[in-house]
Scaffold this motif. Structure first.
Motif, PDB file in Angstrom:
ATOM      1  N   THR A  33       0.844  -1.194   0.000  1.00 22.95           N
ATOM      2  CA  THR A  33       0.000   0.000   0.000  1.00 22.95           C
ATOM      3  C   THR A  33       0.878   1.241   0.000  1.00 22.95           C
ATOM      4  OG1 THR A  33      -1.702  -1.181   1.256  1.00 22.95           O
ATOM      5  CG2 THR A  33      -1.843   1.225   1.187  1.00 22.95           C
ATOM      6  N   LEU A  34       0.619   2.123  -0.946  1.00 23.59           N
ATOM      7  CA  LEU A  34       1.363   3.376  -1.050  1.00 23.59           C
ATOM      8  C   LEU A  34       0.951   4.335   0.065  1.00 23.59           C
ATOM      9  CD1 LEU A  34       1.023   3.790  -4.902  1.00 23.59           C
ATOM     10  CD2 LEU A  34       3.148   3.327  -3.683  1.00 23.59           C
ATOM     11  N   PRO A  35       1.784   5.361   0.351  1.00 29.71           N
ATOM     12  CA  PRO A  35       1.431   6.335   1.401  1.00 29.71           C
ATOM     13  C   PRO A  35       0.080   7.019   1.181  1.00 29.71           C
ATOM     14  CG  PRO A  35       3.744   6.570   0.809  1.00 29.71           C
ATOM     15  CD  PRO A  35       3.143   5.591  -0.170  1.00 29.71           C
ATOM     16  N   ASN A  36      -0.359   7.128  -0.090  1.00 28.56           N
ATOM     17  CA  ASN A  36      -1.651   7.770  -0.367  1.00 28.56           C
ATOM     18  C   ASN A  36      -2.823   6.800  -0.297  1.00 28.56           C
ATOM     19  OD1 ASN A  36      -1.359   6.276  -2.685  1.00 28.56           O
ATOM     20  ND2 ASN A  36      -1.249   8.031  -4.089  1.00 28.56           N
ATOM     21  N   GLY A  37      -2.559   5.543   0.062  1.00 27.53           N
ATOM     22  CA  GLY A  37      -3.618   4.553   0.218  1.00 27.53           C
ATOM     23  C   GLY A  37      -3.856   3.683  -0.997  1.00 27.53           C
ATOM     24  N   GLU A  38      -3.246   4.026  -2.149  1.00 26.86           N
ATOM     25  CA  GLU A  38      -3.413   3.208  -3.345  1.00 26.86           C
ATOM     26  C   GLU A  38      -2.622   1.909  -3.232  1.00 26.86           C
ATOM     27  OE1 GLU A  38      -2.231   5.349  -6.779  1.00 26.86           O
ATOM     28  OE2 GLU A  38      -3.680   6.976  -6.512  1.00 26.86           O
ATOM     29  N   GLU A  54       8.265  10.422  -8.182  1.00 20.37           N
ATOM     30  CA  GLU A  54       7.075  11.216  -7.939  1.00 20.37           C
ATOM     31  C   GLU A  54       6.520  11.031  -6.531  1.00 20.37           C
ATOM     32  OE1 GLU A  54       4.402  10.062 -10.986  1.00 20.37           O
ATOM     33  OE2 GLU A  54       5.735  10.676 -12.597  1.00 20.37           O
ATOM     34  N   ALA A  55       7.155  10.201  -5.734  1.00 18.50           N
ATOM     35  CA  ALA A  55       6.648   9.964  -4.385  1.00 18.50           C
ATOM     36  C   ALA A  55       6.729  11.240  -3.567  1.00 18.50           C
ATOM     37  CB  ALA A  55       7.439   8.848  -3.713  1.00 18.50           C
ATOM     38  N   SER A  56       5.715  11.499  -2.764  1.00 18.07           N
ATOM     39  CA  SER A  56       5.682  12.712  -1.956  1.00 18.07           C
ATOM     40  C   SER A  56       6.482  12.562  -0.673  1.00 18.07           C
ATOM     41  CB  SER A  56       4.228  13.075  -1.625  1.00 18.07           C
ATOM     42  OG  SER A  56       3.610  12.013  -0.927  1.00 18.07           O
ATOM     43  N   GLU A  57       6.905  11.363  -0.329  1.00 20.80           N
ATOM     44  CA  GLU A  57       7.696  11.132   0.861  1.00 20.80           C
ATOM     45  C   GLU A  57       8.602   9.944   0.620  1.00 20.80           C
ATOM     46  OE1 GLU A  57       5.066   8.830   3.919  1.00 20.80           O
ATOM     47  OE2 GLU A  57       3.814  10.396   3.021  1.00 20.80           O
ATOM     48  N   ARG A  74       4.234   2.654  -7.196  1.00 20.86           N
ATOM     49  CA  ARG A  74       2.960   2.639  -7.896  1.00 20.86           C
ATOM     50  C   ARG A  74       3.106   1.764  -9.130  1.00 20.86           C
ATOM     51  NH1 ARG A  74       2.287   5.768 -12.474  1.00 20.86           N
ATOM     52  NH2 ARG A  74       3.890   7.311 -12.930  1.00 20.86           N
ATOM     53  N   ARG A 206       0.776  11.820 -13.824  1.00 16.31           N
ATOM     54  CA  ARG A 206       1.075  12.052 -12.408  1.00 16.31           C
ATOM     55  C   ARG A 206       1.765  13.391 -12.184  1.00 16.31           C
ATOM     56  NH1 ARG A 206      -0.073   7.555  -8.945  1.00 16.31           N
ATOM     57  NH2 ARG A 206      -1.110   6.040 -10.299  1.00 16.31           N
TER      58      ARG A 206
END
Length: 340
Positions: A33-38, A54-57, A74, A206
């Motif tokens: 599971t990615l940090p954004n929930g996907e 492109e990861a935000s963290e 992703r 993205r």
């Protein structure tokens, strides 16, 4: 000119410089599971590509295998995979002198047959997004009832004789496009082969699109109602919110239902640079800054405007909204296999 550097990864984990490749099987298990929930996939950090960039963290660790660090990525789209495959550096030579690669090697001009053999009338632009595929505007696929016959690739001068234009094999217009209505103004052109002097740009979904510095490229008129330019020109623009744009197009018959999210607006707030006639079909470009070298992404296709360099922003077809149409046509072999 842009300096074409090695396609490298600058790792926050101390991993040495290396090229990024996706593995050839393209079978993806959605097992994290990615940090954004996907849902994501556990892949080697070196195989994550734009999914890491492109990861935000900081990427989420799945596990380690020896010295290999596996992180949650992703699931890459076919356009991501293709972009990674295209970006292999190569030298270019212009007029017999060794140079860095051309600034816009993905830029093409669409040429129509004339009464003279091997002489073409270049009326529209486009962008290579595959070795032998061009992205352009649907309204650029016909002029006076005739389709374009060739493309001249590489962003070269229109009078260049160094390489011959590449013939067009077929044209695919978006199925929802209607003549004189500027919705779904997008088309794909299949060439008979890969132009020697061209190099594809990337596309993707993205990337943040609003408030971005972008570059419009074309061979169009330098003034409204003037003559086209034989030299490729560029304009630095800023992408803006659609409501700011809609104000200038409230009574246009070509957009009876107003602007949509499939449109993208951009303008020069200071110097009034803009796209103009003849620039149609050409790309609106941004640079995607990630952990490796920035890549050129086509985010828009020049569609229409109200005059040239007026207060009205230029309107572009929003490429990201059409990936589900583009990808199966150009990259069917990249469509991930479904895992039971």
């Amino acid at each position: 000119m842009l300096n074409l550097r090695l396609f490298i990864l600058i790792s926050a984990f101390g991993i040495s410089r290396a090229k990024i490749f996706f593995r050839p099987d393209h079978t993806f298990d959605k097992n994290c599971t990615l940090p954004n929930g996907e849902q994501g996939i556990c892949r080697s950090f070196m195989d994550c590509g734009t999914a890491v960039a492109e990861a935000s963290e900081r990427p989420k660790t799945c596990y380690f295998e020896g010295n290999d660090h596996f992180v949650c990525c992703r699931v890459p789209r076919p356009s991501d995979l293709a972009c990674t495959e295209y970006k292999l550096p190569r030298p270019e030579v212009i007029n017999g002198l060794p140079t860095e690669p051309r600034e816009f090697p993905y830029m093409v001009a669409l040429g129509w047959n004339t009464s003279e053999t091997s002489v073409y009338d270049y009326k529209c632009g486009g962008a290579l997004i595959g070795p032998d595929w061009v992205l352009t505007a649907a309204h650029c696929t016909s002029s006076g009832g005739e389709e374009p016959a060739v493309v001249l690739a590489g962003g070269v001068n229109l009078t260049s004789k160094r390489f011959p234009p590449t013939p067009i094999e077929k044209i695919i217009i978006h199925p929802n496009y209607e003549h004189k209505i500027v919705y779904d103004d997008i088309a794909l052109i299949k060439l008979t082969g890969a132009p020697h002097e061209g190099e594809p740009a990337c596309i993707g979904d993205r990337l943040p699109l609003i408030g971005r510095n972008a570059t419009a490229v074309g061979y169009g008129h330098t003034v409204f109602g003037g003559l086209p330019s034989e030299q490729l020109l560029k304009a630095y623009l800023l992408t803006i919110e659609t409501p700011q744009c809609q104000f200038h197009y409230n009574d246009e018959e070509a957009i009876p239902n107003g602007l949509r999210d499939t449109h993208l607006c951009a303008k020069d707030l200071q110097f009034k640079r803009d796209t103009c006639q003849g620039d149609s079909g050409g790309p609106l470009i941004i640079k995607n800054d990630g952990l490796y070298k920035p890549e050129s992404y086509v985010i828009g296709v020049t569609s229409f405007g109200n005059g040239c360099a007026t207060d009205a922003p230029g309107v572009y077809t929003n490429v990201a909204k059409y990936l589900d149409w583009i990808e199966p046509i150009i990259w069917p072999h990249y469509i991930p296999k479904k895992v039971a």
